[in-house]
Enzyme design. Structure first.
Site, short mmCIF file in Angstrom:
data_model
loop_
_atom_site.label_atom_id
_atom_site.label_comp_id
_atom_site.label_asym_id
_atom_site.label_seq_id
_atom_site.Cartn_x
_atom_site.Cartn_y
_atom_site.Cartn_z
N ILE A 18 -12.30 -38.96 -4.10
CA ILE A 18 -11.24 -39.35 -3.18
C ILE A 18 -11.76 -39.40 -1.75
O ILE A 18 -11.41 -40.30 -0.98
CB ILE A 18 -10.04 -38.40 -3.32
CG1 ILE A 18 -9.33 -38.65 -4.65
CG2 ILE A 18 -9.08 -38.56 -2.14
CD1 ILE A 18 -8.28 -37.62 -4.99
N ASN A 87 -10.01 -32.55 2.75
CA ASN A 87 -9.96 -32.98 1.35
C ASN A 87 -10.76 -32.10 0.41
O ASN A 87 -10.57 -32.14 -0.80
CB ASN A 87 -10.45 -34.44 1.28
CG ASN A 87 -10.67 -34.92 -0.12
OD1 ASN A 87 -9.72 -35.08 -0.90
ND2 ASN A 87 -11.92 -35.15 -0.48
N TYR A 150 -5.24 -23.11 -9.29
CA TYR A 150 -5.32 -24.38 -8.56
C TYR A 150 -3.93 -24.83 -8.13
O TYR A 150 -3.72 -25.22 -6.98
CB TYR A 150 -5.98 -25.43 -9.44
CG TYR A 150 -6.14 -26.77 -8.77
CD1 TYR A 150 -7.23 -27.03 -7.95
CD2 TYR A 150 -5.21 -27.80 -8.97
CE1 TYR A 150 -7.38 -28.26 -7.34
CE2 TYR A 150 -5.36 -29.03 -8.36
CZ TYR A 150 -6.45 -29.25 -7.55
OH TYR A 150 -6.59 -30.47 -6.93
N LYS A 154 -2.48 -25.33 -4.23
CA LYS A 154 -1.95 -26.58 -3.69
C LYS A 154 -0.50 -26.43 -3.22
O LYS A 154 -0.07 -27.13 -2.29
CB LYS A 154 -2.09 -27.70 -4.72
CG LYS A 154 -3.53 -28.09 -5.00
CD LYS A 154 -4.28 -28.49 -3.73
CE LYS A 154 -5.69 -28.99 -4.02
NZ LYS A 154 -6.40 -29.42 -2.80
N THR A 185 -12.24 -39.27 -10.79
CA THR A 185 -13.27 -38.70 -9.92
C THR A 185 -14.22 -37.84 -10.74
O THR A 185 -13.88 -37.38 -11.84
CB THR A 185 -12.66 -37.84 -8.80
OG1 THR A 185 -12.07 -36.68 -9.37
CG2 THR A 185 -11.62 -38.61 -8.00
#
Length: 244
Positions: A18, A87, A150, A154, A185
């Site tokens: 990304i 990012n 995770y 976020k 990705t």
């Protein structure tokens, strides 16, 4: 389009995925871009592709010294900073009952602590009209099986944006979250596997996995004055995954 003409941008985690997708779009739209990441080889390849309006600084968002080198490079060459795309991030699959302190430290150290100090250290270079973009995730909204650390990290990113929008009141600097869904990705392939990623994409209303260029296009929107009345918000680029 040249919406970003003359602007200076930093993209952390910028060597692949990304981050690189956004860098391509930023350069196409006229920005001068600094890529920051841990893998010097990936950064070198990215800069070779992007051309003269890109620079690379190798380092980790978990290192104050590395971040200081990044911002010194920007200050010395460009003077100010217009766009900060925070990012960089990481994650791994582990169910409740198998989580370790190392898992926690790696995930929250990069996704939360590293992000916080990436932004804080960049603020002195930013001016009115600047845009801070934080990478979130659909999992921050939905949660995820075997993905609790995770997902929680976020969710923290989402609240940081809400809080920082208030902290930045009066500065003219905006902060928003860009939350991708399943995206093709290298990191996604390593964490969940490409077969599982494709299956997740099939479960979205659009029926496919997203591409880094598609996420990069929305990052360019958030970086530009086209989003000038947006701050503290979250934009999902997820094929509809988290929207039903």
């Amino acid at each position: 389009m040249t919406r970003l003409e003359g602007k200076t941008a930093i993209i952390t985690g910028g060597g692949t995925g990304i981050g690189l997708g956004a860098a391509r779009r930023f350069v196409e739209e006229g920005a001068f871009v600094y890529l920051f990441g841990r893998r010097a080889d990936a950064l070198e390849r990215a800069v070779a592709e992007l051309g003269p309006n890109a620079r690379a600084v190798a380092g980790s968002v978990r290192s104050d010294e590395d971040l200081d080198r990044l911002y010194a490079a920007v200050r010395d060459e460009r003077g100010t900073l217009d766009i900060l795309f925070a990012n960089a991030g990481t994650g791994n699959l582990a169910p409740l009952g198998a989580l370790t302190h190392d898992d926690y430290d790696a995930t929250f150290g990069s996704n939360v602590e590293g992000l916080i100090f990436t932004v804080q250290k960049g603020l002195p270079l930013m001016r009115a009209g600047g845009s801070i973009i934080l990478t979130g995730s659909t999992t921050g909204e939905m949660g995820g099986s075997n993905f609790s650390l995770y997902s929680a990290s976020k969710a923290a990113v989402r609240n940081l944006a809400r809080s920082w929008a208030l902290d930045l009141k009066g500065t003219g600097i905006r902060v928003n979250v860009l939350s991708p869904g399943p995206t093709r990705t290298e990191l996604a392939g390593e964490v969940v596997g490409f077969e599982a990623l494709e299956a997740l994409g099939l479960g979205t209303p659009l029926g496919r996995v997203g591409e880094p260029a598609e996420i990069g296009a929305v990052a360019a929107f958030l970086a530009s004055s086209d989003s000038s009345f947006m701050t503290g918000g979250e934009v999902f680029v997820d094929g509809g995954l988290a929207q039903n």
